[in-house]
Scaffold this motif. Structure first.
Motif, PDB file in Angstrom:
ATOM      1  N   LEU A  12       0.836  -1.198   0.000  1.00  0.00           N
ATOM      2  CA  LEU A  12       0.000   0.000   0.000  1.00  0.00           C
ATOM      3  C   LEU A  12       0.872   1.250   0.000  1.00  0.00           C
ATOM      4  CD1 LEU A  12      -2.731   1.403   0.176  1.00  0.00           C
ATOM      5  CD2 LEU A  12      -2.659   1.102   2.667  1.00  0.00           C
ATOM      6  N   GLU A  13       1.997   1.192   0.728  1.00  0.00           N
ATOM      7  CA  GLU A  13       2.893   2.348   0.791  1.00  0.00           C
ATOM      8  C   GLU A  13       3.468   2.672  -0.587  1.00  0.00           C
ATOM      9  OE1 GLU A  13       2.892  -0.201   2.854  1.00  0.00           O
ATOM     10  OE2 GLU A  13       2.209   0.807   4.687  1.00  0.00           O
ATOM     11  N   ASP A  51       0.684   4.139  -2.710  1.00  0.00           N
ATOM     12  CA  ASP A  51       0.339   5.484  -2.240  1.00  0.00           C
ATOM     13  C   ASP A  51       1.381   6.493  -2.706  1.00  0.00           C
ATOM     14  OD1 ASP A  51      -1.483   7.132  -0.649  1.00  0.00           O
ATOM     15  OD2 ASP A  51       0.240   7.428   0.669  1.00  0.00           O
ATOM     16  N   LYS A  52       2.656   6.072  -2.741  1.00  0.00           N
ATOM     17  CA  LYS A  52       3.726   6.947  -3.233  1.00  0.00           C
ATOM     18  C   LYS A  52       3.497   7.271  -4.711  1.00  0.00           C
ATOM     19  CE  LYS A  52       8.780   7.276  -3.590  1.00  0.00           C
ATOM     20  NZ  LYS A  52       8.838   7.463  -5.057  1.00  0.00           N
ATOM     21  N   TRP A  80       0.642   7.143  -6.252  1.00  0.00           N
ATOM     22  CA  TRP A  80      -0.562   7.977  -6.300  1.00  0.00           C
ATOM     23  C   TRP A  80      -0.182   9.447  -6.139  1.00  0.00           C
ATOM     24  CZ3 TRP A  80      -5.843   7.029  -6.947  1.00  0.00           C
ATOM     25  CH2 TRP A  80      -6.701   8.081  -6.617  1.00  0.00           C
TER      26      TRP A  80
END
Length: 279
Positions: free
Chosen positions: A264-265, A268-269, A271
Motif C-alpha cells: 500500500l505504501e 500510495d507513493k 498515487w
C-alpha cells in the motif's frame, strides 16, 4: 456518405420493426426493455460532452435521438402516439413555458416589452432568475392540472440516486423547505457524520446503511448550495481516480510488477506522483 434526413430515420425504424423482414432483436423489444439502453446512451452523451469530444458528441446525440424514434415507433404500433405527436406536444409545452419569448402563446408571436407578473421586462434584459421562477410556476400549474398537486409527485423514481436527491431537494426548496445558508448545511453534514460514527460503534448494519444514506443525501444538499452538479462532480472524481490508478498500474508494470504484488505504501507513493503530474 449519403445525406439522410429525419424521414429516412423514421422509415429505417419502421423497417427494423417490420414483422416480416425486420431485425429480430428490434422486433423483440418493448418500452421496458429499451429503458436501460436509453439511460446508457444518455450517460455516454454526457461523458462525451464533458470530454469535449465533438465528433463523439455528434454520434452520441444520434444514439439518443434513435431512442426517441424507437419509442415513437412502439407508440405508433400500439396506436398511442407517434413521432409527430411527440414533437407537437413538446413544442406546445415549450411555447407555454416561455411566455417571455412567445407572449401570445403562439410560435409566431414575438416579445417587445411584455409584462411577466407585475413588471414590464424587455426580452433582451430579462433575468435568468425570473425565467426560472416563471418556468417553475408554470410547471407547478401543469402538475395541478394533471392531478399531481404534491410538490414531489412527478420526480421520476428511475433517476440516478444523486440526481433524484438533488431534484427532490430543489423541489422542496421552491416552497421554502431549505437551509438559509451553506454553513447550516455544513453543520447538518457534521451531525449526520457523527450519527454514522455512532451507528458504526453500535455495529448495526441497518443503522449504518441508513446513516450513510443520510450523509450522502446531505452531501448532495451541499453540492446544490455550492451550485455543483453532484453527478458531474462524482463522474469527474471517478475519471481522476481512474487516471491516477492507471498511472500506478503502468509504473509498476514498467518495473515488472502487478498492483497485487505492491505494498500500500508503494502504491500510495505512486498515487502522490500521479497527483503531482496533474492526473
Amino acid at each position: 456518405m449519403a445525406d439522410y434526413s429525419l424521414d429516412d430515420l423514421l422509415y429505417l425504424m419502421s423497417r427494423l420493426r417490420d414483422p416480416k423482414d425486420g431485425c429480430p432483436w428490434d422486433r423483440a423489444q418493448d418500452f421496458s426493455s429499451i429503458v436501460p439502453h436509453t439511460i446508457e446512451e444518455s450517460y455516454e452523451l454526457a461523458d462525451a460532452i464533458e470530454r469535449g469530444d465533438f465528433q463523439q458528441i455528434r454520434e452520441e446525440l444520434g444514439d439518443v435521438l434513435f431512442q426517441v424514434v424507437f419509442y415513437s415507433q412502439l407508440g405508433d404500433e400500439q396506436k398511442q402516439f407517434d413521432f409527430n405527436g411527440i414533437v407537437s406536444t413538446l413544442v406546445d409545452k415549450l411555447i407555454r413555458r416561455h411566455p417571455h419569448v412567445f407572449p401570445e402563446g403562439s410560435l409566431e408571436s414575438r416579445v417587445g416589452h411584455q409584462a411577466i407578473g407585475s413588471q414590464a421586462i424587455d426580452s433582451q434584459t430579462i433575468k435568468i432568475a425570473q425565467v426560472k421562477q416563471t418556468w417553475e410556476a408554470i410547471k407547478a400549474t401543469e402538475r395541478e392540472s394533471k392531478q399531481q398537486p404534491g410538490v414531489l409527485d412527478d420526480v421520476p423514481m428511475a433517476l440516478p440516486a444523486l440526481t433524484r436527491a438533488a431534484k427532490l431537494q430543489k423541489r422542496a426548496s421552491q416552497v421554502g423547505f431549505d437551509w438559509d445558508d451553506i454553513d447550516e448545511v455544513l453543520g447538518q453534514l457534521r451531525e449526520e457524520i457523527d450519527e454514522l460514527i455512532e451507528a458504526r460503534e453500535q455495529h448495526s448494519a441497518v443503522e449504518i446503511a441508513g446513516e450513510l444514506g443520510d450523509v450522502l443525501f446531505c452531501l448532495v444538499n451541499l453540492a446544490r448550495h455550492l451550485k455543483v452538479n453532484p453527478e458531474a462532480a462524482l463522474r469527474a472524481a471517478n475519471r481522476k481516480f481512474e487516471n491516477r490508478f492507471r498511472y500506478i498500474e503502468q509504473t509498476l508494470a514498467e518495473n515488472g510488477h502487478l498492483p497485487a504484488e505492491a505494498t500500500l505504501e508503494q502504491m500510495d507513493k505512486l498515487w502522490g506522483e500521479a497527483k503531482e503530474q496533474g492526473l
